[in-house]
Design an enzyme around this catalytic site. Structure first.
Site: not given
Length: 340
Positions: A59, A146, A180
């Site tokens: 990430e 995200k 994540c």
């Protein structure tokens, strides 16, 4: 640098069902995107020379995960130093598409790999935590933004929408990503499963031991290979700043103190750990993935197939882009009215 492998020697000939995959566990070069790209190149070349066809980065590798940064944020407080810090962070982010994306596409093509790269994307002055996808033909395939940043991330990153949740049907398997703590969102995971994901990439900043449990669960739940990539960082990797707060592991302020401990890992659809986790150093984590394992895993459990209950449970995914402003020209309006 350490290399964690569960592979057979590469002889230049691979089975059509075997894919060698590599996770790069390394730190961003903060406030220096060209140097970060040069570091990425080194690892991509090394992975490709070892026969890997898929290379996955953590990430926010390009642009940096701002662990411990505060940006002067507090309720009702407006901080000039924090604004200056954000200006530097914004400068390290990249446009998508843009010259850095072209460079990454070139690297993927020259090294004949599928590449999944974590990056901080700037769209105007809003930043997004994004996963970028590239083909061995040197093409930029697309991106995933995200959907929901975690805690203070929401103050510096925008939220993605349903228009960027791709799963690419490639010769090495169906490829997608969850970033994540999106991996803790069961409905988002279900959307990826419904798209047939087989190579489930999980770029993350979570280096905790507990994270391993989530990755193991997802591999078994989804009947897919999970490739979790996390940065390994020390304090010396970050810019000096008196307001940084690094308390994830301990209060050690020495330059060699570990700030992000990595834990990158590759897990099979049967729940077998194929390579990693590495909590020790930067390096490559590599494994040979037998795609036949996907079918074997789904004999008893297919979460969006024979083990689903659509008469009781269902999910609707809105894939339309959410734009704050839409312009309709006067000409288009006139044409619309004439067609009524």
């Amino acid at each position: 640098m350490s290399t964690f492998e569960n592979t057979t020697p590469f002889n230049g000939v691979a089975s059509s069902t075997i894919v060698r995959a590599t996770i790069v566990q390394a730190s961003t070069v903060y406030n220096d995107t060209p140097a970060t790209l040069a570091k990425a190149k080194k690892y991509i070349v090394e992975a490709a020379n070892n026969g890997s066809k898929l290379v996955v980065f953590p990430e926010a590798f390009i642009g940096g995960y701002p662990r411990g940064f505060r940006f002067g944020l507090a309720v009702g407080v407006f901080n000039e130093e924090g604004r200056d810090e954000f200006r530097k962070y914004h400068a390290s982010a990249i446009h998508v598409p843009g010259p850095e994306v072209e460079k990454l596409a070139e690297l993927a093509g020259k090294n004949n790999v599928y590449l999944v790269m974590g990056a901080i994307e700037k769209d105007g002055y809003t930043l997004y935590c994004t996963a970028l996808f590239f083909s061995p033909q040197g093409q930029f395939l697309g991106k995933h933004r995200k959907l929901m940043p975690t805690t203070l991330e929401r103050c510096i990153w925008g939220q993605g929408d349903g228009s960027t949740i791709p799963v690419y049907d490639t010769p090495i398997g169906k490829l997608g990503a969850a970033i994540c703590w999106e991996n803790r969102m069961p409905l988002y995971r279900t959307a990826l499963y419904a798209k047939g994901i087989e190579l489930y990439c999980a770029p993350t900043a979570d280096g905790s031991k507990e994270w391993q449990s989530s990755m193991l669960h997802i591999a078994i739940e989804g009947g897919c290979f999970v490739l979790s990539a996390c940065q390994f960082c020390q304090r010396k990797d970050f810019p000096d700043h008196p307001d940084y707060l690094f308390t994830d592991l301990d209060d050690n302020k020495e330059h060699d103190a570990i700030v992000s401990q990595g834990g990158s890992v590759i897990i099979s659809p049967m729940g077998q750990v194929l390579a990693g986790p590495n909590f020790e150093s930067e390096g490559l984590i590599t494994a040979d993935l037998d795609l036949g394992e996907v079918a074997r895993a789904k004999l008893y459990f297919d979460v969006v197939g024979h083990y689903s209950k659509p008469d009781v449970l269902s999910l609707t995914v809105n894939e339309h882009p959410k734009k704050p402003v839409t312009f309709v020209s006067k000409v288009e309006k006139a044409e619309d009215e004439s067609n009524k």
